[in-house]
Design an enzyme around this catalytic site. Structure first.
Site, mmCIF file in Angstrom:
data_model
loop_
_atom_site.group_PDB
_atom_site.id
_atom_site.type_symbol
_atom_site.label_atom_id
_atom_site.label_comp_id
_atom_site.label_asym_id
_atom_site.label_seq_id
_atom_site.Cartn_x
_atom_site.Cartn_y
_atom_site.Cartn_z
ATOM 1 C CB CYS A 337 -0.963 0.127 1.082
ATOM 2 S SG CYS A 337 -0.624 -0.607 2.650
ATOM 3 N NE ARG A 366 3.260 -8.598 6.007
ATOM 4 C CZ ARG A 366 2.147 -8.406 6.189
ATOM 5 N NH1 ARG A 366 1.347 -9.248 6.804
ATOM 6 N NH2 ARG A 366 1.528 -7.494 5.136
ATOM 7 C CE LYS A 472 -8.430 -7.138 9.722
ATOM 8 N NZ LYS A 472 -7.422 -7.934 9.669
ATOM 9 C CG HIS A 518 -5.758 -1.021 2.414
ATOM 10 N ND1 HIS A 518 -4.470 -1.108 2.330
ATOM 11 C CD2 HIS A 518 -6.395 -0.051 2.796
ATOM 12 C CE1 HIS A 518 -4.122 0.122 2.886
ATOM 13 N NE2 HIS A 518 -5.115 0.815 3.391
#
Length: 647
Positions: A337, A366, A472, A518
């Site tokens: 993003c 990650r 979200k 997103h």
């Protein structure tokens, strides 16, 4: 008297100090026998904790996740008691309930334990359960709690106590066992009728590789032996469907320690499968007005400081990459993003340019702890089907609904029919976890709730599950074994546009801030493929399968006809191969079955003369003879039935 409101909206007047078990008895003796815990104003309590103010009450049985968790939490304590019986002096760390069962992390010191010891511990658990020892809750001062665990020489409990405030500490005791615990627990141990200790694993204390490795014992309990038997049968089926096992058998992916833990290597068949998923979604995205973009695998550290990812996820990222230039640092990309925000900022935008929908299948990195890595479901490098929609506030709800439609299309095409949309909101008790204004959070949360309601989704609300920059909608999908997976996600974000100072010129000729959505219908391609393998047991939809047919010549003399058929089918855009090995036909069929190839086309003397194919369908057996054209029509018919283009 106090008022107790039940889930159906009815209420009961009861005396102050009445407990939830007594209320269950007043409703039905049958209910009282089944109830395990109580949900009081959204928080799970022991049944015997007295109620002193007006409350909302939900009585929890084993059919409720809260009831299961309570039983499994209590089971962890009983397992710890059994372990202390056989291994005196062990040091206990933590023993929580998990989605299916429980575990306890234990420092066994000089004691040795193996899988073969689990049977005797199971027997002891049942023995202790039959004693029906009550779980007794006791508030205790911090000083007394510290003194208790000092006498037991338990450094793990002492470390946990150092982080607790005096006045908030409780102990639970059952039988000869006492533990630091906030609860809740069963009224007594007798509710547990069946137990299975599933495995032993290593686990670093608090998940930190620099700490001591403890022994983690996993288990599960049930109210009835038949329920445990059914669970164990499902577990055996899950082992057969394990994506790591099938991924190897189907030659889809592999891992290499030389490449690095948690970094999957996609083999040719797996790459074909993955790319077909990508093409499938790209086609739908193009129809919906998304524009493709591509961004680097690394970014300057300042980019992620600006976005807030460095502050929130810095510890979960790989170490920074330093260049010869003084003070210049780069990071492996943890998120796409921030890069997309900079693409938005690359040129002036007008209100007429919005919504702007940017899509990228971007690989991110990650640093997961090695003990947390698991096949494709938990990796260190993964590809997101990422897109970011930059829109005006008045476009937000409509854009959000369009994304819901796209997610539902993906689920429908891949036969994921059982799912719940989880509305993931802020933790009202810990706002320090989040960035941005309360006003923007309120607007974002309201937009998600309204959109989900308008689309008629079955939803649950979970507080504290929001991303740090916005709420979200997470899609929790159940697979063929009734296991829940978090897949697609849609997030509303007012905060990154603020941080990156994104602007567009409105119809009033003034500068305005866009809202950002997103979205990732697959989530992570790696995790999605893992779920797809386990959900289908490797029997992928025909349109997606890397190999749709295999031609099996009865002997070498029919290889030429087999190759001729293969070329003709490729002209029909049907994928497959020829098995020219000098093996008996029975062996070839068995091998094709193991590889889950949908159609076996057997060719011998008759088929060659007649220019026909004997068709055997995976899992169904022989279905008769067809010409090459007839078989191609059959494949086309199946694909058209299963696969509908996105409109």
């Amino acid at each position: 008297m106090i008022k107790v409101t039940l889930p159906d909206g009815t209420s009961k007047e009861v005396e102050k100090g009445t407990n939830s078990f007594q209320i269950a008895q007043s409703i039905s003796e049958g209910l009282a026998r089944k109830v395990l815990a109580a949900e009081i104003n959204g928080e799970i309590w022991d049944l015997e904790r007295p109620l002193n103010v007006d409350v909302s009450l939900k009585l929890l049985t084993f059919n409720d996740q809260g009831g299961k968790s309570t039983m499994w939490h209590s089971s962890a304590h009983i397992m710890a008691e059994a372990i202390e019986f056989y291994y005196p002096g062990v040091k206990l760390a933590i023993g929580p309930p998990i989605e299916n069962g429980f575990y306890y992390d234990i420092d066994f010191g000089n004691h040795q334990i193996s899988e073969s010891d689990l049977v005797k511990i199971e027997k002891k658990i049942i023995e202790l359960a039959r004693e029906k020892n009550p779980f007794l809750r006791k508030k205790i001062s911090k000083d007394d709690a510290i003194e208790f665990f000092k006498t037991k020489n338990d450094p793990y409990k002492l470390e946990l106590l150092s982080e607790l405030e005096d006045g908030t500490i409780t102990f639970y005791t059952q039988g000869n066992f006492t533990d630091l615990c906030k609860g809740p627990h069963l009224p007594h141990s007798g509710y547990i009728k069946a137990v299975k200790l599933l495995s032993i694993a290593g686990a670093y204390w608090r998940g930190n590789e620099n700490n001591k490795q403890l022994t983690r014992i996993y288990g599960i309990t049930f109210e009835k032996q038949k329920d445990l038997n059914a669970y164990l049968e499902k577990l055996e089926e899950a082992k057969k469907r394990d994506h790591r096992k099938l991924g190897k058998e189907l030659e889809l992916f592999t891992f290499s320690e030389k490449v690095g833990l948690g970094l999957p290597l996609w083999l040719p068949k797996g790459t074909e499968l993955k790319e077909r998923l990508v093409d499938f979604l790209k086609k739908a995205q193009t129809s919906s007005g998304y524009l493709p973009v591509s961004t680097p695998h690394i970014g300057h550290k300042d980019l992620y400081v600006c976005s807030g990812h460095y502050e929130k996820y810095g510890e979960d990222s790989f170490q920074s990459i330093k260049t010869p230039n003084e003070g210049e640092e780069f990071l492996l990309k943890p998120m796409n993003c921030p890069h997309h925000c900079e693409i938005f900022n690359s040129s002036p935008k007008s209100y007429k340019d919005l919504p702007l929908r940017l899509a990228e299948f971007g690989t991110v990195y990650r640093y997961e702890q090695s003990g947390e890595l698991h096949g494709l479901t938990r990796v260190r490098g993964f590809t997101q089907d990422d897109a970011h929609i930059f829109c005006r506030p008045d476009q937000l709800e409509d854009e959000f609904k369009k994304v819901i439609d796209l997610v539902l299309y993906v689920f429908n095409a891949l036969k994921f029919e059982d799912f719940v949309a989880q509305v993931s909101l802020r933790d009202p008790n810990n706002e320090t976890k989040y960035i941005g204004s309360v006003e923007n959070w309120d607007k974002a949360e309201n937009a998600i709730i309204c959109a989900a309601k308008d689309k008629g989704l079955k939803t649950v609300i979970e507080y504290g599950e929001a991303a740090f920059y916005g709420p979200k909608l997470d899609f929790m999908v159940k697979d063929a074994l009734n296991r829940s997976w978090q897949l697609g996600t849609i997030q509303v974000d007012y905060n990154l546009p603020e941080r990156f100072e994104l602007e567009y010129t409105g119809s009033d000729n003034k500068k305005h801030r866009p809202v950002m959505i997103h979205r990732a219908p697959f989530g992570s391609l790696e995790r999605f493929v893992a779920l797809l393998i386990e959900h289908t047991a490797g029997k992928f939809p025909l349109w997606l399968n890397p190999e749709q047919f295999i031609i099996l010549p009865l002997s070498e003399q029919f290889n030429d006809y087999a190759q001729e058929v293969s070329k003709l089918l490729k002209n029909y855009d049907i994928r497959g191969l020829v098995d020219e090995r000098a093996e008996k036909i029975g062996r070839k069929i068995r091998d094709a079955e193991v590889k889950k190839i949908p159609f076996m086309l057997i060719v011998g003397e008759k088929e060659t003369k007649e220019q026909m194919l004997s068709i055997r369908q995976q899992g169904k057996g022989d279905i008769g003879k067809l010409s090459v054209e007839g078989f191609s029509n059959l494949v086309k018919e199946i694909i058209e039935k299963d696969f509908i283009d996105y409109k």
